[in-house]
Design an enzyme around this catalytic site. Structure first.
Site, PDB file in Angstrom:
ATOM      1  N   ILE A  11      -4.698  38.298   2.597  1.00 45.37           N
ATOM      2  CA  ILE A  11      -3.866  37.333   1.870  1.00 45.37           C
ATOM      3  C   ILE A  11      -4.502  36.730   0.922  1.00 45.37           C
ATOM      4  O   ILE A  11      -4.049  36.312  -0.202  1.00 45.37           O
ATOM      5  CB  ILE A  11      -3.523  36.145   2.908  1.00 45.37           C
TER       6      ILE A  11
ATOM      7  N   LYS B  58     -18.292  38.807  -1.680  1.00 48.84           N
ATOM      8  CA  LYS B  58     -16.958  38.509  -1.039  1.00 48.84           C
ATOM      9  C   LYS B  58     -16.017  37.828  -2.512  1.00 48.84           C
ATOM     10  O   LYS B  58     -14.981  38.235  -2.428  1.00 48.84           O
ATOM     11  CB  LYS B  58     -16.647  37.822   0.158  1.00 48.84           C
TER      12      LYS B  58
ATOM     13  N   ASN C 271      -8.549  36.227  17.782  1.00 45.30           N
ATOM     14  CA  ASN C 271      -9.857  35.491  17.998  1.00 45.30           C
ATOM     15  C   ASN C 271      -9.878  33.999  18.279  1.00 45.30           C
ATOM     16  O   ASN C 271      -8.902  33.471  18.427  1.00 45.30           O
ATOM     17  CB  ASN C 271     -10.514  35.772  16.414  1.00 45.30           C
TER      18      ASN C 271
ATOM     19  N   LYS D 270     -12.978  39.821  -3.895  1.00 44.70           N
ATOM     20  CA  LYS D 270     -11.324  39.307  -3.406  1.00 44.70           C
ATOM     21  C   LYS D 270     -10.922  38.696  -4.721  1.00 44.70           C
ATOM     22  O   LYS D 270      -9.601  38.245  -4.600  1.00 44.70           O
ATOM     23  CB  LYS D 270     -11.512  38.268  -2.325  1.00 44.70           C
TER      24      LYS D 270
ATOM     25  N   PHE E 120     -12.836  31.533   2.356  1.00 44.73           N
ATOM     26  CA  PHE E 120     -14.015  31.453   3.349  1.00 44.73           C
ATOM     27  C   PHE E 120     -14.606  32.617   3.768  1.00 44.73           C
ATOM     28  O   PHE E 120     -14.141  33.506   3.515  1.00 44.73           O
ATOM     29  CB  PHE E 120     -13.454  30.467   4.808  1.00 44.73           C
TER      30      PHE E 120
END
Ligand code: C5P
Length: 401
Positions: A306, A338, A208, A342, A324
């Site tokens: 991760i 998020k 990317n 996470k 992020f």
């Protein structure tokens, strides 16, 4: 923090000596006393008068000067400082240091000192890459001599490559860390940065457009504040930040392995744009075009997350885990979700709508999402986002915030 400390600065003969003049000014601004030794080579590039005026002290040049020996012997000169800095450090002075040669005031003071020594090498890239220089550095580093730089770039000789003396802020950060002056002294930080590269076959891959600029800036900012930083970087076109242990990886799996291996850490910042998918049917040989044949099917499988894995490390979990979230709409809502999903502590949410120019650019518009709520930050340079985040990390780790 470093106020009241004393540095013996040895300026040897390189064009980068002009940057050492700025270094003297910055050190003085911080309340650090700077005493300078100018080698014969150094005096070809900067004058003793300039060095004396900036340091506010006498400049020492001669080994066998009666006045110098009467007022301040070379032994005292080398011992009275808290730290000895050699900037620029030429290939010649590094060779003398490695061999224990003491044929002028600078090399004699370096042999006589009982204080930590920091070198900022500066030379032509062939000289830097020469086996002799590299062997000398290995010898010096094994003896505990610390190094900052060199950086890569255009050199005074017109060539391009490694050999430029580290920039003054990086030398200051290295000095801070050696003087035990940074607020993150003793803190271990882990930062992921850049894209990942997922092979399709030995020559093709999926990746990317992440530049790694934000993650690298965060690693550099944490190191400047004294943290011991491990940066795990995907393939980027950026130099390894000064004072940071940089581990280069390609795939998301390699990045995860390196992140786990870098534990324990007090803080983890996951700024990498890890590819969501890896190619599960990657072939060991280069795939061949078959005339008239069908295009090969690429099968994708989810990459390990991760950030989530680090957040779920139980007792080995870093005290602060920061992720992020790149979003183009309802930035804050998505980022809040998020953060929950996470299991991390903070999310730095960036608005990456095309109009913001965030991707690959130097500026960023972020919100910091914590358990306490959402803080919109103004549009600032990525380096400033990094600096601000690093100071928030100081508050959180040291202030319990
Ligand atoms: O799910 P999304 O990719 O939007 O999450 C972004 C955050 O998660 C970033 O902090 C990124 O570094 C991290 N991440 C990760 N491993 C992945 C995917 C994302 O660490 N496989």
């Amino acid at each position: 923090m470093a106020e009241g400390r004393r540095i013996l600065l040895i300026i040897s003969g390189g064009i980068a000596a002009y940057k050492s003049l700025d270094l003297i000014r910055r050190l003085k601004e911080r309340g650090i006393a700077v005493r300078c030794i100018l080698t014969a080579g150094g005096a070809q590039f900067v004058t003793p008068l300039t060095v004396a005026a900036l340091s506010g002290d006498k400049v020492y040049q001669e080994l066998f000067s009666l006045t110098d020996e009467a007022e301040m012997g070379h032994i005292r000169l080398s011992r009275e400082a808290d730290l000895v800095v050699v900037a620029p450090a030429t290939a010649n002075i590094l060779a003398k240091m490695a061999a224990g040669i003491a044929d002028d005031l600078a090399s004699t003071a370096l042999l006589a000192t009982d204080k930590p020594v920091l070198v900022a090498p500066a030379m032509n890239s062939m000289m830097w890459g020469h086996a002799a220089t590299q062997a000398n550095l290995a010898t010096l580093e094994a003896r505990g001599v610390r190094r900052v730089g060199p950086a890569s770039g255009e050199l005074a000789c017109g060539e391009i490559g490694p050999g430029r003396m580290a920039e003054v802020p990086d030398i200051l950060a290295a000095i801070d860390s050696l003087l035990d002056a940074g607020p993150l002294k003793g803190v271990r930080a882990l930062v992921t940065s850049g894209p990942t590269l997922e092979p399709i076959d030995p020559v093709r891959f999926i990746s990317n457009r992440s530049s790694g600029k934000q993650g690298h800036a965060i690693a550099a900012a944490l190191a400047r504040l004294g943290a011991e930083v491990t940066l795990i970087s995907g393939p980027v076109r950026l130099a390894d930040p000064a004072g940071v242990k940089t581990i280069h990886v390609e795939s998301g799996r390699e990045m995860l392995g390196a992140a786990i291996a870098a534990l324990p850490a007090d803080v983890a910042v996951c700024a990498a744009a890890v590819a969501d998918w890896t190619v599960s049917n990657a072939s060991k040989q280069k795939q061949k075009k078959q005339p008239g044949g069908a295009a090969p099917a690429i099968e994708l499988a989810l990459n390990p997350d991760i950030l989530t894995t680090l957040s779920e490390q139980g007792p080995a979990r870093p005290r602060l885990v920061v992720g992020f979230a790149a979003e183009t709409e309802t930035v804050v809502e998505h980022a809040r979700a998020k953060r929950q999903r996470k299991g991390c502590d903070w999310i730095v949410a960036n608005d990456v709508s095309p109009a913001t120019g965030t991707f690959g650019g130097d500026f960023n518009t972020v919100h910091l999402i914590t358990a306490a709520g959402d803080e919109p930050w103004p549009r600032i340079a990525k380096a400033d986002v990094a600096e601000r985040l690093a100071w928030r990390i100081v508050d959180a780790l040291k202030g319990g915030g």
